[in-house]
Enzyme design. Sequence first.
Site, PDB file in Angstrom:
ATOM      1  N   SER A   1       0.796  -1.236   0.000  1.00  0.00           N
ATOM      2  CA  SER A   1       0.000   0.000   0.000  1.00  0.00           C
ATOM      3  C   SER A   1       0.822   1.277   0.000  1.00  0.00           C
ATOM      4  CB  SER A   1      -0.963   0.011   1.188  1.00  0.00           C
ATOM      5  OG  SER A   1      -2.044  -0.875   0.949  1.00  0.00           O
TER       6      SER A   1
ATOM      7  N   LYS B   1       0.032   3.701  -2.756  1.00  0.00           N
ATOM      8  CA  LYS B   1      -1.052   4.690  -2.731  1.00  0.00           C
ATOM      9  C   LYS B   1      -0.570   6.126  -2.629  1.00  0.00           C
ATOM     10  CE  LYS B   1      -4.193   1.177  -1.047  1.00  0.00           C
ATOM     11  NZ  LYS B   1      -4.724   0.465   0.105  1.00  0.00           N
TER      12      LYS B   1
ATOM     13  N   SER C   1      -6.256   3.744   4.123  1.00  0.00           N
ATOM     14  CA  SER C   1      -5.734   2.962   3.008  1.00  0.00           C
ATOM     15  C   SER C   1      -6.853   2.285   2.224  1.00  0.00           C
ATOM     16  CB  SER C   1      -4.740   1.905   3.524  1.00  0.00           C
ATOM     17  OG  SER C   1      -3.898   1.447   2.499  1.00  0.00           O
TER      18      SER C   1
ATOM     19  N   LYS D   1       2.928   6.314   5.330  1.00  0.00           N
ATOM     20  CA  LYS D   1       1.969   5.397   4.717  1.00  0.00           C
ATOM     21  C   LYS D   1       2.443   3.971   4.911  1.00  0.00           C
ATOM     22  CE  LYS D   1      -1.627   4.092   2.612  1.00  0.00           C
ATOM     23  NZ  LYS D   1      -1.514   2.908   3.511  1.00  0.00           N
TER      24      LYS D   1
END
Length: 344
Positions: free
Chosen positions: A122, A125, A175, A293
Amino acid sequence: MAQKKKNKRRRRQFQQKVILSVLLVIIIGLIGVLGYQMQKNEKKQTDGNASASSSVSSSSLVGDSSEPISDSSPEEEITPTPEPVQQISSDGLNSQHALLVRESDLAEMMNLGGDERIYPASMTKIMTALLTIENLPDLNETITVPEDIFEELTAQDASVQPTVRDLLYGVLLPSGADACETLARAVGGSEEGFVAMMNQKAEELGLTNTHFENCTGLHNDNHYSTCRDIAVLMSECLKSDTFREIVTREVYTTEATASHPEGITLYDTMLHRFTSYEMSTTLENGAVIEGGKTGFTDEAGQCLVSFAEYGGEEYILVTAEAMTDSGSAVDSIADASTVYGRLQ
Protein backbone atom coordinates in the site's frame (compact mmCIF):
# COMPACT_ATOMS: atom_id res chain seq x y z
CA MET A 1 39.49 131.43 -54.57
CA ALA A 2 36.58 129.14 -55.21
CA GLN A 3 38.83 126.81 -57.14
CA LYS A 4 41.21 126.64 -54.22
CA LYS A 5 38.44 125.58 -51.81
CA LYS A 6 37.23 123.00 -54.26
CA ASN A 7 40.71 121.47 -54.52
CA LYS A 8 41.05 121.41 -50.77
CA ARG A 9 37.75 119.54 -50.41
CA ARG A 10 38.86 116.97 -52.99
CA ARG A 11 42.09 116.36 -51.11
CA ARG A 12 40.15 115.83 -47.83
CA GLN A 13 37.80 113.35 -49.55
CA PHE A 14 40.78 111.55 -51.05
CA GLN A 15 42.45 111.28 -47.63
CA GLN A 16 39.27 109.97 -46.09
CA LYS A 17 39.02 107.29 -48.80
CA VAL A 18 42.62 106.31 -48.19
CA ILE A 19 42.03 106.07 -44.45
CA LEU A 20 38.88 104.01 -44.97
CA SER A 21 40.73 101.73 -47.39
CA VAL A 22 43.56 101.23 -44.89
CA LEU A 23 41.05 100.50 -42.10
CA LEU A 24 39.23 98.00 -44.30
CA VAL A 25 42.48 96.21 -45.10
CA ILE A 26 43.37 96.10 -41.41
CA ILE A 27 39.92 94.70 -40.49
CA ILE A 28 40.11 92.04 -43.20
CA GLY A 29 43.58 91.11 -42.00
CA LEU A 30 42.39 90.80 -38.43
CA ILE A 31 39.49 88.62 -39.50
CA GLY A 32 41.87 86.34 -41.38
CA VAL A 33 44.19 86.08 -38.39
CA LEU A 34 41.32 85.28 -36.03
CA GLY A 35 39.96 82.61 -38.41
CA TYR A 36 43.38 80.99 -38.71
CA GLN A 37 43.80 80.98 -34.92
CA MET A 38 40.37 79.37 -34.42
CA GLN A 39 41.17 76.65 -36.93
CA LYS A 40 44.50 76.04 -35.21
CA ASN A 41 42.81 75.75 -31.80
CA GLU A 42 40.19 73.34 -33.15
CA LYS A 43 42.94 71.20 -34.65
CA LYS A 44 44.77 71.12 -31.34
CA GLN A 45 41.60 70.07 -29.51
CA THR A 46 40.89 67.33 -32.06
CA ASP A 47 44.45 66.06 -31.83
CA GLY A 48 44.23 66.15 -28.05
CA ASN A 49 41.04 64.09 -28.00
CA ALA A 50 42.52 61.57 -30.37
CA SER A 51 45.60 61.34 -28.18
CA ALA A 52 43.48 60.83 -25.07
CA SER A 53 41.39 58.18 -26.82
CA SER A 54 44.54 56.44 -27.93
CA SER A 55 45.89 56.65 -24.39
CA VAL A 56 42.73 55.15 -22.93
CA SER A 57 42.67 52.42 -25.53
CA SER A 58 46.31 51.68 -24.93
CA SER A 59 45.76 51.71 -21.19
CA SER A 60 42.89 49.27 -21.51
CA LEU A 61 45.15 46.98 -23.47
CA VAL A 62 48.34 47.17 -21.47
CA GLY A 63 47.11 48.38 -18.09
CA ASP A 64 49.03 50.72 -15.83
CA SER A 65 51.70 50.23 -13.25
CA SER A 66 49.25 50.32 -10.34
CA GLU A 67 46.93 47.57 -11.69
CA PRO A 68 48.73 44.79 -13.57
CA ILE A 69 46.77 42.87 -16.16
CA SER A 70 45.57 39.40 -15.23
CA ASP A 71 45.30 36.85 -18.02
CA SER A 72 43.16 34.52 -15.89
CA SER A 73 39.62 33.64 -17.00
CA PRO A 74 36.55 34.83 -15.00
CA GLU A 75 36.07 32.97 -11.75
CA GLU A 76 33.96 29.87 -12.30
CA GLU A 77 30.80 29.39 -10.24
CA ILE A 78 31.49 26.96 -7.45
CA THR A 79 28.76 24.47 -6.53
CA PRO A 80 28.40 24.31 -2.75
CA THR A 81 29.47 21.02 -1.25
CA PRO A 82 26.50 19.31 0.44
CA GLU A 83 26.73 19.24 4.19
CA PRO A 84 27.82 15.76 5.27
CA VAL A 85 25.21 13.59 6.94
CA GLN A 86 25.35 11.27 9.90
CA GLN A 87 25.52 7.58 9.08
CA ILE A 88 22.90 5.58 10.97
CA SER A 89 23.24 1.94 11.98
CA SER A 90 20.65 -0.55 10.73
CA ASP A 91 21.38 -3.02 13.50
CA GLY A 92 18.42 -4.65 15.21
CA LEU A 93 15.74 -3.79 12.66
CA ASN A 94 12.79 -6.08 11.95
CA SER A 95 12.73 -5.01 8.28
CA GLN A 96 14.87 -6.75 5.68
CA HIS A 97 15.15 -3.57 3.61
CA ALA A 98 15.57 0.00 4.81
CA LEU A 99 16.77 3.32 3.44
CA LEU A 100 17.09 6.62 5.32
CA VAL A 101 17.75 9.88 3.46
CA ARG A 102 17.83 13.58 4.23
CA GLU A 103 14.78 14.98 2.48
CA SER A 104 16.38 18.22 1.24
CA ASP A 105 18.89 16.50 -1.04
CA LEU A 106 18.18 12.77 -0.63
CA ALA A 107 21.64 12.27 0.88
CA GLU A 108 21.90 8.64 2.00
CA MET A 109 22.25 8.04 5.74
CA MET A 110 21.45 4.33 6.00
CA ASN A 111 21.09 1.63 3.36
CA LEU A 112 19.99 -1.90 4.17
CA GLY A 113 19.21 -3.47 0.82
CA GLY A 114 17.65 -0.17 -0.21
CA ASP A 115 18.29 -0.75 -3.93
CA GLU A 116 16.96 -4.30 -4.01
CA ARG A 117 13.54 -5.07 -5.47
CA ILE A 118 10.63 -5.12 -3.04
CA TYR A 119 6.84 -5.34 -3.25
CA PRO A 120 5.59 -1.91 -2.14
CA ALA A 121 2.08 -3.03 -1.08
CA SER A 122 0.00 0.00 0.00
CA MET A 123 2.95 2.37 -0.17
CA THR A 124 1.80 2.42 -3.81
CA LYS A 125 -1.05 4.69 -2.73
CA ILE A 126 1.17 7.73 -2.31
CA MET A 127 1.55 7.69 -6.12
CA THR A 128 -2.24 7.38 -6.46
CA ALA A 129 -2.67 10.40 -4.18
CA LEU A 130 -0.01 12.43 -5.99
CA LEU A 131 -1.56 11.95 -9.43
CA THR A 132 -5.00 12.78 -8.07
CA ILE A 133 -3.76 16.02 -6.51
CA GLU A 134 -2.05 17.00 -9.77
CA ASN A 135 -5.07 16.21 -11.95
CA LEU A 136 -8.05 17.06 -9.72
CA PRO A 137 -7.07 20.35 -8.06
CA ASP A 138 -10.63 21.18 -6.95
CA LEU A 139 -10.81 19.22 -3.71
CA ASN A 140 -14.49 20.11 -3.28
CA GLU A 141 -15.48 18.44 -6.55
CA THR A 142 -17.80 15.49 -5.94
CA ILE A 143 -17.06 12.13 -7.52
CA THR A 144 -19.75 9.55 -8.21
CA VAL A 145 -18.60 6.13 -7.05
CA PRO A 146 -18.76 3.57 -9.90
CA GLU A 147 -21.65 1.15 -9.59
CA ASP A 148 -19.50 -1.98 -9.71
CA ILE A 149 -17.92 -1.09 -6.35
CA PHE A 150 -21.09 0.34 -4.82
CA GLU A 151 -21.91 -2.77 -2.76
CA GLU A 152 -18.50 -2.90 -1.09
CA LEU A 153 -18.63 0.80 -0.30
CA THR A 154 -22.10 0.40 1.20
CA ALA A 155 -20.85 -2.46 3.35
CA GLN A 156 -18.08 -0.18 4.62
CA ASP A 157 -20.64 2.57 5.33
CA ALA A 158 -18.95 5.00 3.01
CA SER A 159 -20.50 7.84 1.00
CA VAL A 160 -21.30 7.03 -2.63
CA GLN A 161 -20.74 10.61 -3.84
CA PRO A 162 -17.80 11.94 -1.82
CA THR A 163 -15.57 14.89 -2.59
CA VAL A 164 -12.06 14.57 -3.97
CA ARG A 165 -10.81 15.65 -0.54
CA ASP A 166 -12.76 12.91 1.25
CA LEU A 167 -11.46 10.29 -1.16
CA LEU A 168 -7.85 11.45 -0.74
CA TYR A 169 -8.19 11.11 3.01
CA GLY A 170 -9.68 7.68 2.38
CA VAL A 171 -6.64 6.72 0.32
CA LEU A 172 -3.95 7.91 2.74
CA LEU A 173 -5.46 7.40 6.19
CA PRO A 174 -7.35 4.07 6.32
CA SER A 175 -5.73 2.96 3.01
CA GLY A 176 -9.05 2.49 1.24
CA ALA A 177 -8.79 0.47 -1.96
CA ASP A 178 -12.25 1.64 -3.05
CA ALA A 179 -11.22 5.28 -2.75
CA CYS A 180 -8.16 4.50 -4.89
CA GLU A 181 -10.20 2.83 -7.61
CA THR A 182 -12.77 5.64 -7.65
CA LEU A 183 -10.09 8.30 -8.08
CA ALA A 184 -8.20 6.21 -10.64
CA ARG A 185 -11.26 6.06 -12.88
CA ALA A 186 -11.99 9.76 -12.39
CA VAL A 187 -8.45 10.75 -13.38
CA GLY A 188 -7.47 8.08 -15.91
CA GLY A 189 -10.85 7.03 -17.31
CA SER A 190 -10.14 3.49 -16.11
CA GLU A 191 -7.76 1.85 -13.70
CA GLU A 192 -5.69 0.67 -16.66
CA GLY A 193 -5.45 4.23 -17.97
CA PHE A 194 -4.50 5.49 -14.53
CA VAL A 195 -1.82 2.80 -14.12
CA ALA A 196 -0.30 3.95 -17.41
CA MET A 197 -0.14 7.45 -15.91
CA MET A 198 1.51 6.03 -12.78
CA ASN A 199 4.26 4.39 -14.81
CA GLN A 200 4.74 7.53 -16.88
CA LYS A 201 5.11 9.59 -13.69
CA ALA A 202 7.58 7.04 -12.32
CA GLU A 203 9.65 7.46 -15.48
CA GLU A 204 9.55 11.26 -15.16
CA LEU A 205 10.81 11.00 -11.58
CA GLY A 206 13.63 8.66 -12.55
CA LEU A 207 12.21 5.65 -10.69
CA THR A 208 14.07 3.19 -12.88
CA ASN A 209 13.42 0.18 -10.64
CA THR A 210 9.66 0.67 -10.26
CA HIS A 211 6.71 -0.72 -12.18
CA PHE A 212 3.02 -0.50 -11.28
CA GLU A 213 0.24 -2.91 -12.21
CA ASN A 214 -2.57 -1.41 -10.10
CA CYS A 215 -3.43 1.70 -8.08
CA THR A 216 -3.74 -0.02 -4.70
CA GLY A 217 -0.64 -2.13 -4.18
CA LEU A 218 -2.39 -5.50 -4.23
CA HIS A 219 0.21 -8.17 -4.93
CA ASN A 220 1.34 -8.76 -8.47
CA ASP A 221 4.71 -10.23 -9.35
CA ASN A 222 5.20 -7.42 -11.88
CA HIS A 223 4.26 -4.69 -9.37
CA TYR A 224 7.53 -3.75 -7.69
CA SER A 225 9.83 -0.97 -6.52
CA THR A 226 12.81 -0.30 -4.23
CA CYS A 227 13.17 1.60 -0.98
CA ARG A 228 15.19 4.23 -2.84
CA ASP A 229 12.53 4.78 -5.49
CA ILE A 230 9.81 5.05 -2.84
CA ALA A 231 11.94 7.63 -0.97
CA VAL A 232 12.26 9.72 -4.15
CA LEU A 233 8.51 9.43 -4.72
CA MET A 234 7.76 10.49 -1.15
CA SER A 235 10.04 13.50 -1.51
CA GLU A 236 8.04 14.55 -4.57
CA CYS A 237 4.76 14.06 -2.69
CA LEU A 238 5.95 16.24 0.18
CA LYS A 239 6.25 19.20 -2.18
CA SER A 240 2.44 19.30 -2.18
CA ASP A 241 0.83 21.19 0.70
CA THR A 242 -2.36 19.19 0.14
CA PHE A 243 -0.51 15.89 0.50
CA ARG A 244 1.24 17.10 3.65
CA GLU A 245 -2.00 18.28 5.20
CA ILE A 246 -3.64 14.89 4.64
CA VAL A 247 -0.81 12.53 5.49
CA THR A 248 -0.09 14.25 8.82
CA ARG A 249 -3.67 13.94 10.12
CA GLU A 250 -4.47 11.15 12.59
CA VAL A 251 -8.25 11.63 12.42
CA TYR A 252 -10.49 13.11 9.74
CA THR A 253 -14.28 13.36 9.45
CA THR A 254 -15.77 13.54 5.98
CA GLU A 255 -18.38 16.07 4.99
CA ALA A 256 -21.96 15.36 6.04
CA THR A 257 -24.32 13.84 3.51
CA ALA A 258 -27.99 12.84 3.58
CA SER A 259 -27.03 9.24 4.34
CA HIS A 260 -24.29 10.24 6.80
CA PRO A 261 -25.40 13.48 8.49
CA GLU A 262 -22.47 13.39 10.90
CA GLY A 263 -19.92 12.41 8.26
CA ILE A 264 -17.60 9.40 8.46
CA THR A 265 -14.58 9.37 10.78
CA LEU A 266 -11.35 8.07 9.27
CA TYR A 267 -8.19 7.14 11.21
CA ASP A 268 -4.65 7.16 9.91
CA THR A 269 -3.25 3.63 10.06
CA MET A 270 0.29 4.60 11.07
CA LEU A 271 -0.42 7.41 13.53
CA HIS A 272 -3.34 5.51 15.08
CA ARG A 273 -1.07 2.53 15.73
CA PHE A 274 1.33 4.76 17.62
CA THR A 275 -1.58 5.87 19.79
CA SER A 276 -3.10 2.40 20.16
CA TYR A 277 0.19 0.85 21.27
CA GLU A 278 0.98 3.83 23.52
CA MET A 279 4.01 4.77 21.46
CA SER A 280 4.93 8.42 21.04
CA THR A 281 5.71 10.06 17.73
CA THR A 282 7.99 12.45 19.65
CA LEU A 283 11.15 10.52 20.45
CA GLU A 284 13.63 10.96 23.28
CA ASN A 285 16.18 12.67 21.05
CA GLY A 286 13.58 15.26 20.00
CA ALA A 287 12.81 13.79 16.58
CA VAL A 288 9.13 14.00 15.61
CA ILE A 289 7.60 11.42 13.27
CA GLU A 290 5.21 13.56 11.23
CA GLY A 291 3.41 11.16 8.92
CA GLY A 292 3.66 8.18 6.62
CA LYS A 293 1.97 5.40 4.72
CA THR A 294 1.91 1.77 5.81
CA GLY A 295 1.62 -1.30 3.61
CA PHE A 296 1.18 -5.03 4.01
CA THR A 297 0.69 -8.14 1.94
CA ASP A 298 1.89 -11.67 2.68
CA GLU A 299 4.54 -11.29 -0.02
CA ALA A 300 5.62 -7.75 0.90
CA GLY A 301 5.54 -8.11 4.67
CA GLN A 302 5.11 -4.94 6.70
CA CYS A 303 6.16 -1.81 4.81
CA LEU A 304 6.31 1.83 5.80
CA VAL A 305 7.35 5.07 4.15
CA SER A 306 7.52 7.86 6.73
CA PHE A 307 9.09 11.23 7.34
CA ALA A 308 10.29 12.93 10.49
CA GLU A 309 11.71 16.28 11.61
CA TYR A 310 14.86 16.58 13.66
CA GLY A 311 17.02 19.64 14.29
CA GLY A 312 15.28 21.70 11.62
CA GLU A 313 15.77 19.05 8.91
CA GLU A 314 13.33 16.48 7.54
CA TYR A 315 14.23 12.85 6.88
CA ILE A 316 12.53 10.10 4.90
CA LEU A 317 12.67 6.46 5.92
CA VAL A 318 11.42 3.54 3.83
CA THR A 319 11.31 0.07 5.34
CA ALA A 320 10.01 -3.15 3.78
CA GLU A 321 9.66 -6.87 4.35
CA ALA A 322 9.34 -6.92 8.12
CA MET A 323 8.38 -10.56 8.69
CA THR A 324 8.85 -11.57 12.31
CA ASP A 325 7.49 -14.58 14.10
CA SER A 326 5.57 -12.31 16.46
CA GLY A 327 3.24 -11.21 13.68
CA SER A 328 3.09 -7.80 15.35
CA ALA A 329 1.38 -5.07 13.35
CA VAL A 330 3.84 -2.53 14.75
CA ASP A 331 7.15 -4.02 13.63
CA SER A 332 7.50 -1.42 10.87
CA ILE A 333 6.66 1.57 13.07
CA ALA A 334 8.94 0.18 15.77
CA ASP A 335 11.72 0.25 13.18
CA ALA A 336 10.85 3.87 12.37
CA SER A 337 11.12 4.80 16.06
CA THR A 338 14.46 3.01 16.28
CA VAL A 339 16.00 4.64 13.20
CA TYR A 340 14.77 8.19 13.82
CA GLY A 341 15.75 7.81 17.48
CA ARG A 342 19.37 7.34 16.39
CA LEU A 343 19.59 10.78 14.81
CA GLN A 344 22.08 13.00 16.59
